[in-house]
Design a protein around this motif. Structure first.
Motif, PDB file in Angstrom:
ATOM      1  N   VAL A   1       0.879  -1.179   0.000  1.00  0.00           N
ATOM      2  CA  VAL A   1       0.000   0.000   0.000  1.00  0.00           C
ATOM      3  C   VAL A   1       0.907   1.217   0.000  1.00  0.00           C
ATOM      4  O   VAL A   1       1.732   1.393   0.892  1.00  0.00           O
ATOM      5  CB  VAL A   1      -0.925   0.010   1.227  1.00  0.00           C
TER       6      VAL A   1
ATOM      7  N   VAL B   1      -2.717   6.071   1.349  1.00  0.00           N
ATOM      8  CA  VAL B   1      -4.039   5.928   1.966  1.00  0.00           C
ATOM      9  C   VAL B   1      -4.826   7.172   1.572  1.00  0.00           C
ATOM     10  O   VAL B   1      -4.433   8.302   1.890  1.00  0.00           O
ATOM     11  CB  VAL B   1      -3.933   5.809   3.499  1.00  0.00           C
TER      12      VAL B   1
ATOM     13  N   VAL C   1      -7.257   2.635  -0.631  1.00  0.00           N
ATOM     14  CA  VAL C   1      -5.800   2.560  -0.511  1.00  0.00           C
ATOM     15  C   VAL C   1      -5.233   2.282  -1.896  1.00  0.00           C
ATOM     16  O   VAL C   1      -5.811   1.504  -2.683  1.00  0.00           O
ATOM     17  CB  VAL C   1      -5.349   1.462   0.487  1.00  0.00           C
TER      18      VAL C   1
ATOM     19  N   TYR D   1     -12.006  -0.092   6.905  1.00  0.00           N
ATOM     20  CA  TYR D   1     -10.588  -0.418   6.673  1.00  0.00           C
ATOM     21  C   TYR D   1      -9.968  -0.862   7.989  1.00  0.00           C
ATOM     22  O   TYR D   1     -10.097  -0.153   9.004  1.00  0.00           O
ATOM     23  CB  TYR D   1      -9.856   0.798   6.093  1.00  0.00           C
TER      24      TYR D   1
ATOM     25  N   LEU E   1      -2.387   3.212   8.603  1.00  0.00           N
ATOM     26  CA  LEU E   1      -3.665   3.867   8.337  1.00  0.00           C
ATOM     27  C   LEU E   1      -4.088   4.746   9.526  1.00  0.00           C
ATOM     28  O   LEU E   1      -4.336   5.950   9.377  1.00  0.00           O
ATOM     29  CB  LEU E   1      -4.764   2.835   8.045  1.00  0.00           C
TER      30      LEU E   1
END
Ligand SMILES: Cc1cc2nc3c(=O)[nH]c(=O)nc-3n(C[C@H](O)[C@H](O)[C@H](O)COP(=O)(O)OP(=O)(O)OC[C@H]3O[C@@H](n4cnc5c(N)ncnc54)[C@H](O)[C@@H]3O)c2cc1C
Ligand SMILES: N[C@@H](Cc1c[nH]c2cc(Cl)ccc12)C(=O)O
Length: 516
Positions: A199, A202, A213, A226, A236
């Protein structure tokens, strides 16, 4: 209906979350788990609470299904070595404290004029562990406990609903990476979409809620809720949503660890069926026996010891078997996120919080968080009360366990290094100081321990106080008027049961070898 879960992270937290929610909601929930192929999982986390059986029961898994795949063994207690003085040890077992005429047996033990082993006098399991035995007979029969796998008492109860009803006599120890691998198969077979990718970003909407993401090679992944399972980095919750992290460093100084996975002939070594915490000059070393290897590591405070010194001490402690084993050095973020559920993001695992592994609570935190999220799962209203109830429950569990761990260091009698002398004078959570004053007069009970559910019963506190030896406690004055006969009979019954079990039970290694 909110039903799209995006889990970022594939360690123990990520795959326990994915597996549990598939077991809970089946095809009515859509789960995507994305985990990096470049960023490794923390690589430790091998011992548990006994409550973890509720997790496996909920998934419909029996021990024979998952234990062999994870090189798992039974954990009957934590064994604390050299916390009082060199050569002394005691157990914190999974065995309820008996009560006689309304007083805990430990109270009667204090009145009778203590021996040096409250645990072997008040419980049966310490002797079973000392003998290296299994809590199950070779035919699988469990020592006489009120319930076993699949029994009615196990069905549908969360851990918090179950606590206090019955105490299962053991927990598990397993290879974390193998459990994550086993749960990956379990989850993917039930429809979880597994993406291996990083990832990179975000994405937030104008409200500051996560809208998706962005991954390196699989584009954007969007969902409703999430789950941040990215470990200590909190990608996150802490990074993207900038949720503050409350450090516990002022009361729990251990912020580092070095771990070794040491291949071992466990038949030759034998299995001591517990997790051992051996106090050291600036922290403690864990030893966890698994099938085929031993997991071990030094948890320490970098203000008192360098990583090089810690690794050298650990290698000397383990001996020649550690010679060719690579060390895993870990920086631990100790504390918890101010709130683990913010907007449409819930952190589970190290991203939510961590309090060092002294009582093997990291996976308990994960399991508790998962149960609470299932209980408070949102709908389109995103009712803030659900988030508040969830955040309060998660915060209480972490704050309660923090107090319990701080008690270990304040109650430890040893004071032979600056680390251990400082442990006595270091600030403690305000409420804990008041509780300790009460416990000097009356052993812990449900009225005087941390008042919210945090996974530990009063007898766990008794074990620490009576085992560590650094805080003077006394018997209830009322016992001076009471007839000691019933207590004496209870102590005799414990001795008798201990003798019967230690004569009948198989060696721990022999039990696991027979199940393979
Ligand atoms: C020294 C030590 C000893 C411990 N011992 C115990 C114990 O005995 N018992 C116990 O219950 N707990 C223990 N714990 C805690 C336990 O290790 C953790 O609770 C457990 O491993 C869960 O970790 P996690 O899944 O939250 O994080 P991790 O295992 O760190 O997993 C993080 C995941 O996030 C992924 N990730 C990170 N960044 C990205 C990105 N940008 N994109 C995609 N994926 C990403 C990684 O690939 C990984 O899959 C211990 C912890 C430490 C530090
Ligand atoms: N609910 C926890 C409480 C517990 C009771 N005894 C122990 C011993 C250890 Cl080492 C950890 C935890 C516990 C449980 O039943 O696992």
């Amino acid at each position: 209906m909110l039903n799209r879960l995006v889990i970022v992270g594939g360690g123990t937290a990520g795959w326990m979350t994915a597996s549990y929610f598939k077991a809970a909601f089946g095809d009515r929930i859509d789960i995507t788990l994305v985990e990096s192929g470049n960023v490794g999982a923390v690589g430790v986390g091998e011992a548990t609470f006994s409550d973890i059986r509720h997790f496996f029961e909920f998934l419909g898994l029996k021990e024979k299904d998952w234990m062999p795949a994870c090189n798992a063994t039974y954990k009957l207690a934590v064994r604390f070595e050299n916390w009082r003085e060199e050569g002394h040890y005691f157990y914190h077992p999974f065995e309820q404290m008996r009560s006689v005429n309304g007083f805990p047996l430990a109270d009667w033990w204090l009145k009778a004029g203590p021996t040096d082993r409250f645990d072997k006098d008040c419980f049966v399991m310490p002797s079973v562990i000392d003998a290296g035995l299994s809590p199950r007979h070779l035919d699988g029969k469990l020592i006489d406990q009120p319930f076993d796998e699949g029994a009615d008492e196990m069905q549908g109860l969360t851990m918090s609903e179950h606590q206090g009803k019955t105490q299962f006599p053991y927990a598990y120890q397993f290879e974390a990476a193998l459990l994550a691998k086993y749960l990956t198969t379990y989850a993917v077979e039930r429809g979880v979409k597994h993406i291996t990718d990083d990832v990179k970003k975000v994405n937030l909407d104008e409200r500051g809620w996560i809208s998706g993401v962005t991954t390196a090679e699989h584009g954007d992944i969007e969902g409703d809720l999430y789950v941040d399972c990215t470990g200590f980095r909190g990608l996150l919750l802490n990074q993207a949503l900038e949720t503050p992290f409350i450090s516990f460093a002022d009361t729990l100084p251990n912020d580092s660890a070095v771990a070794l996975q040491v291949p071992m002939d466990m038949q030759a070594r034998g299995i001591l069926p517990c997790t051992t915490a051996t106090a050291q000059e600036a922290g403690w070393i864990w030893t966890i026996p698994l099938m085929g290897r031993v997991g071990t590591g030094y948890v320490y405070a970098k203000d008192y010891l360098s990583p090089e010194e810690a690794e050298r001490t650990l290698r000397e402690f383990v001996g020649p078997a550690a010679a060719d084993v690579e060390a895993n050095h870990i920086k631990m973020r100790i504390g918890r996120s101010e709130n683990s559920w913010v907007n449409n993001c819930v952190a589970i695992g190290l991203s939510s919080g961590f309090v060092e592994p002294l009582e093997s609570t990291g996976i308990f935190f994960i399991h508790h968080a998962i149960e609470q999220l299932a209980k408070h799962f949102p709908d389109e209203s995103w009712n803030p009360v659900q988030r508040r109830l969830y955040n309060d429950s998660v915060a209480h569990v972490m704050d309660g366990i923090r107090e319990f761990l701080v008690l270990h260091y304040h109650a430890a009698k040893r004071n032979d290094t600056q680390y251990w002398r400082d442990a006595k004078t270091r600030r403690m959570p305000d409420e804990l100081a008041a509780r300790i004053e009460k416990w000097k007069t009356q052993l812990p009970d449900s009225e005087t321990i941390y008042p919210y559910y945090h996974g530990l019963p009063p007898y766990s506190y008794m074990c620490v106080l009576l085992g560590m030896g650094g805080i003077e406690v006394q018997a209830s004055p009322a016992l001076a008027l009471a007839d000691p006969g019933a207590a004496e009979r209870e102590f005799a019954a414990i001795r008798d049961k201990t003798r019967r079990l230690t004569e009948a039970l198989p060696k721990a290694y022999d039990y696991f070898a027979a199940q393979a």
